[in-house]
Design an enzyme around this catalytic site. Structure first.
Site, PDB file in Angstrom:
ATOM      1  N   LYS A 150      28.467 -29.082  11.045  1.00  0.00           N
ATOM      2  CA  LYS A 150      27.504 -27.932  11.625  1.00  0.00           C
ATOM      3  C   LYS A 150      26.155 -28.776  12.217  1.00  0.00           C
ATOM      4  O   LYS A 150      25.848 -29.976  11.943  1.00  0.00           O
ATOM      5  CB  LYS A 150      26.967 -27.159  10.514  1.00  0.00           C
ATOM      6  CG  LYS A 150      26.304 -27.369   9.240  1.00  0.00           C
ATOM      7  CD  LYS A 150      24.770 -27.603   9.507  1.00  0.00           C
ATOM      8  CE  LYS A 150      24.195 -28.132   8.358  1.00  0.00           C
ATOM      9  NZ  LYS A 150      22.911 -28.635   8.694  1.00  0.00           N
ATOM     10  N   PRO A 153      28.642 -38.717   8.341  1.00  0.00           N
ATOM     11  CA  PRO A 153      27.743 -39.575   7.343  1.00  0.00           C
ATOM     12  C   PRO A 153      27.023 -38.659   6.433  1.00  0.00           C
ATOM     13  O   PRO A 153      26.653 -37.337   6.370  1.00  0.00           O
ATOM     14  CB  PRO A 153      26.408 -39.965   8.159  1.00  0.00           C
ATOM     15  CG  PRO A 153      26.487 -39.041   9.530  1.00  0.00           C
ATOM     16  CD  PRO A 153      27.858 -38.577   9.466  1.00  0.00           C
ATOM     17  N   GLY A 213      23.865 -37.634   3.975  1.00  0.00           N
ATOM     18  CA  GLY A 213      22.446 -37.425   4.208  1.00  0.00           C
ATOM     19  C   GLY A 213      22.162 -37.255   5.736  1.00  0.00           C
ATOM     20  O   GLY A 213      21.212 -37.652   5.899  1.00  0.00           O
ATOM     21  N   GLY A 214      23.101 -36.703   6.524  1.00  0.00           N
ATOM     22  CA  GLY A 214      22.922 -36.759   8.040  1.00  0.00           C
ATOM     23  C   GLY A 214      22.402 -35.662   8.609  1.00  0.00           C
ATOM     24  O   GLY A 214      22.227 -35.313   9.895  1.00  0.00           O
ATOM     25  N   GLY A 215      22.531 -34.436   7.660  1.00  0.00           N
ATOM     26  CA  GLY A 215      22.259 -33.214   8.238  1.00  0.00           C
ATOM     27  C   GLY A 215      23.160 -32.467   8.972  1.00  0.00           C
ATOM     28  O   GLY A 215      23.073 -31.435   9.712  1.00  0.00           O
ATOM     29  N   LEU A 216      24.339 -32.780   8.892  1.00  0.00           N
ATOM     30  CA  LEU A 216      25.636 -32.264   9.561  1.00  0.00           C
ATOM     31  C   LEU A 216      26.488 -31.497   8.548  1.00  0.00           C
ATOM     32  O   LEU A 216      27.489 -30.764   8.888  1.00  0.00           O
ATOM     33  CB  LEU A 216      26.475 -33.203  10.258  1.00  0.00           C
ATOM     34  CG  LEU A 216      26.050 -34.200  11.231  1.00  0.00           C
ATOM     35  CD1 LEU A 216      27.035 -35.291  11.813  1.00  0.00           C
ATOM     36  CD2 LEU A 216      25.598 -33.418  12.251  1.00  0.00           C
ATOM     37  N   GLY A 217      25.973 -31.230   7.208  1.00  0.00           N
ATOM     38  CA  GLY A 217      26.570 -30.656   6.374  1.00  0.00           C
ATOM     39  C   GLY A 217      27.865 -30.995   5.653  1.00  0.00           C
ATOM     40  O   GLY A 217      28.637 -30.316   5.180  1.00  0.00           O
ATOM     41  N   GLY A 218      27.956 -32.438   5.699  1.00  0.00           N
ATOM     42  CA  GLY A 218      29.239 -32.920   5.203  1.00  0.00           C
ATOM     43  C   GLY A 218      29.656 -32.402   3.802  1.00  0.00           C
ATOM     44  O   GLY A 218      30.823 -31.970   3.649  1.00  0.00           O
ATOM     45  N   ASP A 242      23.959 -24.473   1.816  1.00  0.00           N
ATOM     46  CA  ASP A 242      24.915 -24.379   3.005  1.00  0.00           C
ATOM     47  C   ASP A 242      26.177 -23.912   3.048  1.00  0.00           C
ATOM     48  O   ASP A 242      26.930 -23.979   4.000  1.00  0.00           O
ATOM     49  CB  ASP A 242      24.723 -25.783   3.950  1.00  0.00           C
ATOM     50  CG  ASP A 242      23.363 -26.031   4.356  1.00  0.00           C
ATOM     51  OD1 ASP A 242      22.637 -24.856   4.527  1.00  0.00           O
ATOM     52  OD2 ASP A 242      22.970 -27.031   5.021  1.00  0.00           O
TER      53      ASP A 242
END
Length: 283
Positions: A10, A99, A101-106, A141
């Site tokens: 996201k 990744p 800790g990337g802010g992509l919501g993994g 999230d």
């Protein structure tokens, strides 16, 4: 039977910190949109009641992994309500592209995919509302990934209103650092009182991210990546970082810039989508 389950990334197209509650949590207004890019979970049902994660993460005990926690949570709740078929279990593995800790919501996306997939495979019959409530106990999230539609979020991120922002193309750049969320939220210079605005007003304004100034100050890699992207297109931090992204109207424009990206910037191009790839597969 479907055994390959999308776990999409996201972006936070904007993020504003509007206050801080007595319990320390920050209130916010943010706009979530999915990407047609992410991890893939491989899930094979078992019939002995066991949950096995076949792709452990270095430094993380399996039982602490959000994937396993989500599976066990669904198993517990479905069992207690008499909706878990006897012997339900699963072998789970992951093809990791996002990744940490990337802010992509993994991690949140992984947990949501497990809840949705196992509810389907085990035929538990929990509603999306029930799954989203479970997801919130795993992370703020998780519910947006469970619900599967682009959304405007308020509160601590749990109050969701479906929206349909333009589905643009993005060049997403992980700067090669993991940015712990507490580092951002504990910084004394973080803006914490951005005025609340209506959805309509926010969608008409230029988008920005209150966390960006802190991420750029604390992490030179984030600052360097964003400085490079801003030479080509409107660009911002996603979430609390560390990934940054630039937006384009066409795929070809995004790929032209990608071709010029420096080697240290491990960037990729993806399309923003308002319906999650996970939910598209279930249609």
């Amino acid at each position: 039977m479907m055994t390959h389950w999308p776990s999409p990334a996201k972006l936070n197209l904007f993020l504003y910190i509007t206050g801080q509650r007595a319990d320390g949590y920050h209130t916010l207004q943010t706009l979530f949109q999915f990407l047609d890019y992410g991890d893939t979970l491989h899930i094979e049902p078992r019939h002995d009641g066991e949950i096995h994660l076949l792709t452990p993460v270095n430094g993380v005990e399996n039982e602490d992994n959000l994937i396993v926690r989500a599976a066990r949570l669904l198993m517990k709740v479905a069992s207690e309500s008499g909706r878990l078929p006897a012997g339900s279990g699963a072998d789970i593995s992951i093809e990791k592209r996002l990744p940490m800790g990337g802010g992509l919501g993994g991690g949140s996306s992984n947990a949501a995919t497990v809840l949705v997939a196992l509810n389907h495979l085990w035929q538990c019959g929990l509603s999306i509302d029930e799954l989203a409530t479970l997801g919130l106990t795993l992370g703020a999230d998780v519910p947006v990934f469970v619900r599967g539609h682009a959304a405007f979020a308020e509160g601590v991120g749990e109050i969701l209103t479906p929206v349909n922002p333009p589905e643009k193309w993005y060049l997403v750049a992980p700067p090669g650092v993991s940015l712990p969320t507490p580092v951002i939220f504990k910084d004394p210079q973080l803006p914490r009182n951005t005025p609340k605005r209506s959805i309509d007003t926010l969608l008409k304004c230029e988008f920005s991210n209150d966390c960006e100034v802190i991420a750029r100050k604390r992490f030179r890699e984030v600052d360097a990546a964003l400085s490079w992207l801003l030479e080509y297109a409107p660009s911002r931090l996603t979430g609390t970082g560390a990934c940054v992204f630039a937006e384009f109207d066409t795929e070809s424009c995004a790929r032209q810039v990608l071709e010029q990206a420096p080697e240290w910037l491990n960037a990729f191009v993806a399309k923003g989508v308002n319906l999650s790839p996970l939910h598209r597969e279930l249609l």
